[in-house]
Write an enzyme that holds these catalytic residues in place. Structure first.
Site, PDB file in Angstrom:
ATOM      1  N   GLY A   9       4.123  -1.801 -16.332  1.00 51.98           N
ATOM      2  CA  GLY A   9       4.245  -2.516 -15.053  1.00 51.98           C
ATOM      3  C   GLY A   9       3.393  -3.767 -15.029  1.00 51.98           C
ATOM      4  O   GLY A   9       2.640  -4.015 -14.080  1.00 51.98           O
ATOM      5  N   SER A  11       4.413  -7.025 -15.123  1.00 56.80           N
ATOM      6  CA  SER A  11       5.053  -8.302 -14.777  1.00 56.80           C
ATOM      7  C   SER A  11       4.494  -8.947 -13.518  1.00 56.80           C
ATOM      8  O   SER A  11       4.658 -10.134 -13.302  1.00 56.80           O
ATOM      9  CB  SER A  11       6.566  -8.101 -14.627  1.00 56.80           C
ATOM     10  OG  SER A  11       6.833  -7.159 -13.619  1.00 56.80           O
ATOM     11  N   ASP A  60      12.191   1.553 -18.639  1.00 54.74           N
ATOM     12  CA  ASP A  60      11.874   2.321 -17.438  1.00 54.74           C
ATOM     13  C   ASP A  60      10.994   3.486 -17.872  1.00 54.74           C
ATOM     14  O   ASP A  60      11.475   4.428 -18.524  1.00 54.74           O
ATOM     15  CB  ASP A  60      13.198   2.821 -16.819  1.00 54.74           C
ATOM     16  CG  ASP A  60      12.981   3.622 -15.552  1.00 54.74           C
ATOM     17  OD1 ASP A  60      11.837   4.082 -15.304  1.00 54.74           O
ATOM     18  OD2 ASP A  60      13.965   3.814 -14.807  1.00 54.74           O
ATOM     19  N   ASN A  87       0.050   1.715 -15.370  1.00 54.80           N
ATOM     20  CA  ASN A  87      -0.048   1.016 -14.087  1.00 54.80           C
ATOM     21  C   ASN A  87       1.281   0.982 -13.319  1.00 54.80           C
ATOM     22  O   ASN A  87       1.286   0.833 -12.103  1.00 54.80           O
ATOM     23  CB  ASN A  87      -0.540  -0.418 -14.368  1.00 54.80           C
ATOM     24  CG  ASN A  87      -0.373  -1.322 -13.177  1.00 54.80           C
ATOM     25  OD1 ASN A  87      -1.159  -1.267 -12.235  1.00 54.80           O
ATOM     26  ND2 ASN A  87       0.662  -2.154 -13.195  1.00 54.80           N
ATOM     27  N   TYR A 152       4.418   9.500  -2.456  1.00 60.98           N
ATOM     28  CA  TYR A 152       3.486   8.647  -3.209  1.00 60.98           C
ATOM     29  C   TYR A 152       2.135   9.346  -3.399  1.00 60.98           C
ATOM     30  O   TYR A 152       1.585   9.359  -4.504  1.00 60.98           O
ATOM     31  CB  TYR A 152       3.306   7.340  -2.437  1.00 60.98           C
ATOM     32  CG  TYR A 152       2.446   6.308  -3.112  1.00 60.98           C
ATOM     33  CD1 TYR A 152       2.924   5.557  -4.196  1.00 60.98           C
ATOM     34  CD2 TYR A 152       1.151   6.049  -2.669  1.00 60.98           C
ATOM     35  CE1 TYR A 152       2.141   4.588  -4.796  1.00 60.98           C
ATOM     36  CE2 TYR A 152       0.362   5.073  -3.261  1.00 60.98           C
ATOM     37  CZ  TYR A 152       0.863   4.351  -4.326  1.00 60.98           C
ATOM     38  OH  TYR A 152       0.083   3.381  -4.924  1.00 60.98           O
ATOM     39  N   ALA A 154       1.527  12.503  -3.378  1.00 66.34           N
ATOM     40  CA  ALA A 154       1.692  13.629  -4.324  1.00 66.34           C
ATOM     41  C   ALA A 154       1.675  13.113  -5.762  1.00 66.34           C
ATOM     42  O   ALA A 154       1.034  13.693  -6.643  1.00 66.34           O
ATOM     43  CB  ALA A 154       3.001  14.367  -4.038  1.00 66.34           C
ATOM     44  N   LYS A 156       0.268  10.387  -6.901  1.00 71.03           N
ATOM     45  CA  LYS A 156      -1.039   9.839  -7.268  1.00 71.03           C
ATOM     46  C   LYS A 156      -2.098  10.938  -7.381  1.00 71.03           C
ATOM     47  O   LYS A 156      -3.034  10.823  -8.184  1.00 71.03           O
ATOM     48  CB  LYS A 156      -1.464   8.753  -6.269  1.00 71.03           C
ATOM     49  CG  LYS A 156      -0.549   7.524  -6.295  1.00 71.03           C
ATOM     50  CD  LYS A 156      -0.566   6.832  -7.661  1.00 71.03           C
ATOM     51  CE  LYS A 156       0.218   5.543  -7.703  1.00 71.03           C
ATOM     52  NZ  LYS A 156       0.142   4.851  -8.989  1.00 71.03           N
ATOM     53  N   ILE A 185      -4.960  -3.143  -1.939  1.00 70.72           N
ATOM     54  CA  ILE A 185      -5.057  -4.336  -2.786  1.00 70.72           C
ATOM     55  C   ILE A 185      -3.907  -5.282  -2.451  1.00 70.72           C
ATOM     56  O   ILE A 185      -2.752  -4.829  -2.325  1.00 70.72           O
ATOM     57  CB  ILE A 185      -4.973  -3.951  -4.291  1.00 70.72           C
ATOM     58  CG1 ILE A 185      -5.945  -2.803  -4.630  1.00 70.72           C
ATOM     59  CG2 ILE A 185      -5.205  -5.180  -5.182  1.00 70.72           C
ATOM     60  CD1 ILE A 185      -7.398  -3.110  -4.461  1.00 70.72           C
TER      61      ILE A 185
END
Ligand code: NAP
Length: 244
Positions: A9, A11, A60, A87, A152, A154, A156, A185
């Site tokens: 990730g 980009s 992916d 990331n 999300y 769960a 993390k 962030i």
């Protein structure tokens, strides 16, 4: 000897800023993204340090075989990989009674399974090298929970459990595995949050500002340095005091 790092990730957002930092630290880079080729290429063109080699691997990470391709290409190009930064991540927020099965599954597949996939494929190779650093990007939501983010948080929180188990398994091979739990962030991910919710969150940030992707890159720089050689299995919060 130039070191090599893989960043998933990469980009945009936090991943892109970590990539810029590692370029400045003289790393060869294996940069992964899923959709935006132009953005990924532009990042490399603008790298300050032109002495290192960079490759781009579009895939992916939620797909087991795609993640294998990422790790295989890294090793076939560079021979050794010193650092893996997981990331890549997405949000698909919704309140629990409204959350669809697809919203739940996709977030778990990319954030949690994606992290597993690349760690799974790199593990044997790093064990053979008898050295490596893995950093998994978790979130304050994985520590504290967050309304609208059942999926999300769960994913993390799962990353944190996985990080600790990996650190226990891989420590004897001198592979250090840590997680970073960013707070709020400023990236495209958080630009999506409605202004009134952001204002409410700001009230609970003792340092009174949003984090910058550079704040996360600073933590990565430390965790991959010689100064962090006795740190493994930890979750480092970079959140301005938002959650303690
Ligand atoms: P972002 O700006 O949305 O960037 C996400 C990156 O992940 C993009 O490069 C995207 O590439 C890539 N990606 C998404 N799905 C992918 C997949 N299936 N395979 C490969 N790459 C994929 O997000 P960000 O804010 O920088 O977040 C980066 C990480 O930090 C995420 O894990 C996020 O959960 C975590 N985090 C962020 C915050 C925050 O406040 N921003 C807070 C806590 C944790 P494409 O666009 O090409 O798909």
């Amino acid at each position: 000897m130039i070191k090599t790092a893989i960043i998933t990730g990469a980009s945009k957002g936090i991943g892109a800023v970590i990539a810029k930092r590692l370029n400045e630290l003289n790393y060869n880079l294996v940069l992964n993204y899923r959709t935006n080729t132009a953005l990924m290429e532009e990042l490399i063109v603008n790298f300050k340090n032109k002495e290192t080699k960079n490759i781009i691997v579009q895939c992916d990470v939620s797909l087991y075989e795609d993640a294998k391709k990422l790790i295989d290409e890294a090793y076939s190009t560079f021979g050794t990989v010193d650092v893996l930064i997981n990331n890549a991540g997405i949000t698909k927020d919704n309140l629990l009674p409204l959350m669809t099965e697809e919203e739940f599954d996709r977030v778990i597949d990319i954030n949690l399974k994606g992290t597993f996939n690349s760690c799974r494929h790199i593990a044997k190779r790093m064990m053979k090298q008898r050295q490596g650093r893995i950093i998994n990007i978790s979130s304050v939501s994985g520590l504290a929970g967050n309304p609208g983010q059942v999926n999300y948080s769960a994913s993390k929180a799962g990353i944190i459990g996985m990080t600790k188990s990996m650190a226990r398994e891989l420590g004897k091979k001198n592979i250090l595995v840590n997680a970073i739990a960013p707070g709020f962030i400023k990236t495209e991910m958080t630009d999506k949050i409605p202004e009134e919710i952001k204002a409410e969150m700001m009230k609970n940030i003792p340092l009174q500002r949003l984090g910058k992707p550079e704040d996360i890159a600073d933590c990565v720089e430390f965790l991959i340095s010689d100064k962090a050689s006795y740190i493994t299995g930890q979750v480092i919060s970079v959140n301005g005091g938002f959650y303690m």
